[in-house]
Design a protein around this motif. Structure first.
Motif, PDB file in Angstrom:
ATOM      1  N   THR A 110       0.815  -1.200   0.000  1.00 52.23           N
ATOM      2  CA  THR A 110       0.000   0.000   0.000  1.00 52.23           C
ATOM      3  C   THR A 110       0.855   1.260   0.000  1.00 52.23           C
ATOM      4  O   THR A 110       0.376   2.334  -0.313  1.00 52.23           O
TER       5      THR A 110
ATOM      6  N   ASP B 182     -10.099   8.652  -6.714  1.00 54.41           N
ATOM      7  CA  ASP B 182     -11.130   8.805  -5.688  1.00 54.41           C
ATOM      8  C   ASP B 182     -12.500   8.690  -6.340  1.00 54.41           C
ATOM      9  O   ASP B 182     -12.906   9.567  -7.111  1.00 54.41           O
TER      10      ASP B 182
ATOM     11  N   SER C  74      -9.511   3.095  -4.524  1.00 54.63           N
ATOM     12  CA  SER C  74      -8.429   3.779  -3.821  1.00 54.63           C
ATOM     13  C   SER C  74      -7.204   2.885  -3.686  1.00 54.63           C
ATOM     14  O   SER C  74      -6.082   3.304  -3.977  1.00 54.63           O
ATOM     15  N   ARG C  75      -7.415   1.653  -3.258  1.00 56.51           N
ATOM     16  CA  ARG C  75      -6.302   0.713  -3.078  1.00 56.51           C
ATOM     17  C   ARG C  75      -5.605   0.387  -4.390  1.00 56.51           C
ATOM     18  O   ARG C  75      -4.400   0.183  -4.432  1.00 56.51           O
TER      19      ARG C  75
ATOM     20  N   ILE D  13     -15.566   1.606  -3.684  1.00 58.12           N
ATOM     21  CA  ILE D  13     -14.839   2.859  -3.497  1.00 58.12           C
ATOM     22  C   ILE D  13     -13.474   2.589  -2.875  1.00 58.12           C
ATOM     23  O   ILE D  13     -12.460   3.138  -3.317  1.00 58.12           O
ATOM     24  N   SER D  14     -13.443   1.718  -1.900  1.00 55.29           N
ATOM     25  CA  SER D  14     -12.179   1.348  -1.259  1.00 55.29           C
ATOM     26  C   SER D  14     -11.241   0.647  -2.239  1.00 55.29           C
ATOM     27  O   SER D  14     -10.031   0.908  -2.259  1.00 55.29           O
TER      28      SER D  14
ATOM     29  N   ASP E 146     -19.409   0.861  -0.835  1.00 54.84           N
ATOM     30  CA  ASP E 146     -18.261   1.316  -0.038  1.00 54.84           C
ATOM     31  C   ASP E 146     -17.016   0.486  -0.337  1.00 54.84           C
ATOM     32  O   ASP E 146     -15.907   1.026  -0.395  1.00 54.84           O
ATOM     33  N   GLU E 147     -17.189  -0.809  -0.530  1.00 57.91           N
ATOM     34  CA  GLU E 147     -16.049  -1.669  -0.859  1.00 57.91           C
ATOM     35  C   GLU E 147     -15.519  -1.376  -2.264  1.00 57.91           C
ATOM     36  O   GLU E 147     -14.320  -1.480  -2.495  1.00 57.91           O
TER      37      GLU E 147
END
Length: 147
Positions: free
Chosen positions: A14, A73, A67-68, A63-64, A60-61
């Motif tokens: 990360t 965004d 990002s990852r 969106i995450s 939400d997952e």
């Protein structure tokens, strides 16, 4: 030949950063050359395949995951009866006259298809301005259920 069983230190993936130039080389030069004139549709279907390998169960997952993955965004800006509208902003879009994201569009289509239970597709549009944004319209037909 016997390889050493010596352990190497774990790298926190990360925290790794890819130079923008290297990313652009792969995304804008190498992939179109390898995939030919149909590279956008191939990347769209590759995004769907990627979504099946990394399933999520909520927006939400998703969106995450964006990002990852370093895709930018992602924000859900509007929810309708049979459409979700997402906005993607990224430092990758700076100084770009066009920003297309077929891999991301396919990924979104497949994830929303699984979450909603209806066949879904994603269309994208570029919004100019500062910062530039890609708008994803994920639509599904409530009469076309997945099996």
């Amino acid at each position: 030949m016997i390889f050493s069983q010596k352990k190497t230190p774990e790298i926190d993936k990360t925290e790794l950063q890819i130079p923008l130039f290297g990313y652009d080389l792969l995304r804008k030069d190498v992939l179109p050359d390898l995939l030919g004139k149909e590279h956008n549709i191939i990347l769209y279907w590759a995004g769907k395949s990627l979504a099946r390998k990394y399933p999520v169960s909520s927006i939400d997952e998703i969106i995450s995951f964006f990002s990852r993955a370093g895709w930018g965004d992602l924000t859900l800006v509007k929810e309708k009866k049979s459409e979700l509208i997402f906005e993607l902003t990224s430092h990758l879009f700076i100084d770009k006259k066009t920003a297309i994201c077929p891999l991301e569009a396919g990924f979104l289509a497949e994830q929303i298809q699984v979450i909603k239970g209806f066949i879904a597709e994603t269309n994208e549009e570029l919004r100019s301005g500062t910062p530039k944004k890609v708008i994803f319209h994920v639509k599904w037909d409530i009469h076309d259920r997945t099996v």
